[in-house]
Design an enzyme around this catalytic site. Structure first.
Site, PDB file in Angstrom:
ATOM      1  N   HIS A 454       0.764  -1.156  -0.174  1.00  0.00           N
ATOM      2  CA  HIS A 454       0.280   0.033  -0.049  1.00  0.00           C
ATOM      3  C   HIS A 454       1.024   1.318   0.285  1.00  0.00           C
ATOM      4  CE1 HIS A 454      -3.534   2.382   1.439  1.00  0.00           C
ATOM      5  NE2 HIS A 454      -2.406   3.230   2.017  1.00  0.00           N
ATOM      6  N   GLU A 455       2.150   1.308   1.251  1.00  0.00           N
ATOM      7  CA  GLU A 455       3.157   2.520   1.356  1.00  0.00           C
ATOM      8  C   GLU A 455       3.668   2.867  -0.289  1.00  0.00           C
ATOM      9  OE1 GLU A 455       2.370   4.402   2.946  1.00  0.00           O
ATOM     10  OE2 GLU A 455       0.866   3.605   4.149  1.00  0.00           O
ATOM     11  N   HIS A 458       1.421   4.392  -2.578  1.00  0.00           N
ATOM     12  CA  HIS A 458       2.020   5.976  -2.707  1.00  0.00           C
ATOM     13  C   HIS A 458       3.287   6.312  -3.204  1.00  0.00           C
ATOM     14  CE1 HIS A 458      -1.947   6.586  -0.335  1.00  0.00           C
ATOM     15  NE2 HIS A 458      -0.993   6.490   1.264  1.00  0.00           N
ATOM     16  N   HIS A 464      -5.435   6.513  -1.849  1.00  0.00           N
ATOM     17  CA  HIS A 464      -6.295   6.227  -1.364  1.00  0.00           C
ATOM     18  C   HIS A 464      -7.713   6.431  -2.388  1.00  0.00           C
ATOM     19  CE1 HIS A 464      -4.818   7.475   2.472  1.00  0.00           C
ATOM     20  NE2 HIS A 464      -4.304   6.004   2.455  1.00  0.00           N
TER      21      HIS A 464
END
Length: 694
Positions: A454-455, A458, A464
């Site tokens: 998930h990071e 980013h 998100h």
């Protein structure tokens, strides 16, 4: 002359005697000739122009799944090869039962198959990829079936034998006639054999597998895109260990070498997952790559025992200038409510990366960092030395995540399924139950591997989303790699008996759109992209708005008033990059955009975010306003002018708006030749120079 006539007659006769019939079929069981059927490669080939198979997985895509034509006209001329030759198949069906027969003199996965072998109904069928496909990643995720699951649900074992025994055979569970597996690929053609066995099937008195299928996969490593750098960051006085229960420490250790193996395997799981997701979204088998080096292999436990060397992902070990005590300060802990410096770990990691990689202008680094000194503090019930953050600057795009769940990660391919099915309860005397969603080892693996991905999303520029990895759907990451789910402490319910592709977590469609033209996802056959990534927006007549981007317009996100994430978007780029590529100019109208929104949101303020192929973007805070009379201006000659959306958006403290209409916009005979900008730390003034020296 009689002599020459006789000679010509002899040469003609000899030629026709040796020439094969025009309609004769040619086949070759073992050589490297190119098959006449075109590869379903996602790469544009000079001799293979088949389109990529449909992104959705359908059982009838492969029935039988490995079909190659061996009929070739004698007059066919193969164009010159531009890449390694794909392995040819000698039959029209690669699914065979070979019980009681010698498999081409026991040639293993490299042996050809004979058309006289009868087809087995239980030979594995690969549904997620077609024969002779081209991929750009070392570890490939596949999905398939045994026979017809609706008629007979079998449990058993799938064994994958690799090309020329270049990698040890791996075994994967078959659940209710469904299987998922990870395949290690070597550069170039890979001839793979898939064997199925089950205690419910009658065993043959032979060492030859009874139910086998073959597939050719071609692996082309990419070097035309920037790699994702993997880093383990430690304090300057760190012992190089991570949190683990005593039983784990005794069995596999918790030192730096163990951390390297586990982090490397997790990174290859990210890559396999992302590559499959891109394919399902219709963007081919494109994915990010890692910087690799020649080193002792860790992707299989057998290589660790034998000391086998392979080219595998390089993990940089970097020490910061902070001590363990400084990194584990509660005031830096992201999950500690009273912390006042929650973002400081990201700054510490960023400075360490700048000092280690020393990025230069124009060479942006993409770095995903594991904070090895993260530690579960049992007194404060907080994971210290940990932060889950992603972002960056013009020099470095960075993702950071702690090691609090590292003990639950697999360290090699053989441990992937055990890691995602291990129901051992989390002992909070030694390790964290992160977010109270890691009550067992397999759930901790989901959180650790998935949240770090998930990071990393980013890091790639993804915000998100309403669903997928960029929400929190990674709590079901295990379903991507297994077909059966154990008991969940998170939901306090039994897991799914059968997890199919529709049940898996995914990258959101908007994430894959961002990846499609991202520098890290480029393939050797992608066309060059205009370096000007800017987006320009301005109104024109009749309430229309023109959007231009030199690199092309990829997609437009629509945000109704109150939306935190995007629920509606418009795509302008097709997946294959053909048909001239993305448009460089589009026209937007209020009626068209509002018609795309749900009925209850059509009367609210509409915000747009326009994204270019070059990774640029521009936000229109109020689309209705830019298309209204507020964007019009009356010129001195009676004509109407239009204000662009970027005009007056600075709004810096102490600045004041000033509007200047150039004479050249009104007088056709007035020629603007140059613009001089005067500045120091801030803008002091601008001078517009005309041809007549005014």
């Amino acid at each position: 002359m009689p002599f020459f006539k006789e000679l010509r007659r002899r040469r003609t006769t000899s030629k026709s005697d040796n020439a094969p019939p025009a309609n004769s079929a040619s086949s070759n069981d073992s050589n490297g000739t190119v098959p006449t059927t075109k590869s379903s490669s996602t790469l544009n080939s000079l001799y293979g122009s088949n389109s990529t198979p449909a992104s959705s997985i359908q059982p009838n895509q492969s029935n039988p799944n490995l079909i190659l034509s061996t009929t070739k006209s004698a007059s066919t001329v193969n164009p010159p090869l531009q890449r390694p030759v794909a392995l040819a198949s000698s039959t029209s069906n690669n699914r065979h039962s070979v019980a009681g027969m010698s498999l081409m003199q026991s040639g293993g996965a490299n042996a050809g198959s004979s058309s006289k072998f009868p087809t087995s109904a239980f030979a594995p069928r690969i549904l997620s990829i077609t024969d002779n496909s081209w991929v750009n990643q070392k570890i490939l995720l596949i999905y398939g079936q045994i026979a017809d699951p609706s008629q007979q649900a079998l449990d058993g074992t799938l064994t994958i034998c690799h090309h020329q025994e270049s990698f040890p055979p791996t075994t994967w569970p078959v659940s209710d006639s469904h299987f998922k597996a990870l395949i290690h690929l070597s550069p170039g053609p890979n001839r793979l054999r898939f064997d199925f066995s089950s205690p419910k099937l009658v065993a043959h008195n032979s060492s030859i597998p009874a139910h086998s299928s073959w597939m050719n996969i071609n692996f082309l490593p990419t070097t035309t895109s920037p790699p994702v750098q993997l880093v383990i960051l430690l304090a300057k006085d760190s012992p190089g260990t991570f949190d683990a229960v005593p039983e784990r420490v005794n069995r596999e250790g918790n030192d730096l070498q163990t951390a390297l193996r586990k982090f490397r395997m997790a990174a290859y799981l990210w890559q396999a997952f992302t590559g499959e997701q891109m394919y399902r979204n219709g963007f081919g088998r494109r994915c990010f790559r890692f910087d690799e080096e020649w080193q002792p292999s860790t992707l299989t436990c057998r290589d660790r025992d034998s000391g086998q060397m392979r080219s595998e992902a390089k993990i940089h070990v970097v020490r910061s200038d902070k001590t363990v005590k400084e990194l584990r300060d509660l005031d830096l802990a992201q999950q500690y409510e009273k912390a006042n410096r929650k973002g400081e770990l990201f700054s510490i990691a960023m400075e360490a990366m700048k000092g280690y990689f020393k990025p230069t202008q124009g060479q942006k680094q993409y770095i995903s960092v594991l904070l090895l000194d993260a530690h579960w503090d049992t007194r404060s019930k907080t994971v210290t030395g940990h932060a889950a953050l992603g972002g960056g600057t013009n020099e470095i795009q960075l993702a950071i995540f702690g090691s609090q769940a590292l003990q639950s990660y697999p360290s090699c391919l053989e441990e992937v399924v055990p890691a995602f099915t291990d129901c051992t309860r989390t002992d909070t005397n030694f390790v964290a139950n992160d977010c109270n969603e890691s009550g067992s080892n397999w759930e901790a693996a989901n959180i650790g591997i998935g949240a770090h991905l998930h990071e990393t999303g980013h890091m790639f520029g993804c915000p998100h989303q309403e669903s997928g990895i960029m929400l929190r759907d990674y709590v079901t990451l295990n379903r991507t790699f297994t077909c059966r789910e154990p008991y969940s402490t998170r939901t306090r319910s039994p897991g799914m008996r059968l997890t199919l592709p529709k049940d898996e977590c995914s990258w959101h469609r908007l994430d894959t759109l961002r990846f499609r033209y991202h520098p890290c996802f480029r393939t050797p056959t992608d066309a060059p992209i205009n370096v000007d990534a800017s987006v320009r927006v301005w109104p024109v007549e009749s309430g229309r708005v023109v959007v231009t981007a030199p690199s092309g317009i990829d997609f437009v996100e629509l945000f109704s008033d109150g939306d935190d994430v995007c629920h509606t978007w418009v795509e302008y780029s097709n997946g294959d990059g053909l048909s001239g590529g993305p448009p460089r100019q589009i026209i937007l109208t209020e009626d068209d955009l509002f018609s795309r929104l749900p009925q209850g949101k059509r009367n609210k303020k509409l915000k747009l975010s326009v994204h270019s192929v070059g990774q640029g973007s521009h936000t229109i805070e109020d689309f209705t306003k830019i298309g209204s009379k507020a964007s019009l201006i009356k010129l001195s000659n009676g004509q109407t002018g239009f204000k662009g959306s970027q005009l007056g958006t600075s709004q810096q403290p102490g600045s004041r708006p000033e509007q200047v209409i150039l004479e050249s916009a009104i007088k056709q005979t007035k020629l603007l030749t140059s613009i001089k900008v005067y500045h120091g730390f801030a803008l002091d003034g601008m001078e517009f120079c005309y041809e007549d020296s005014t």
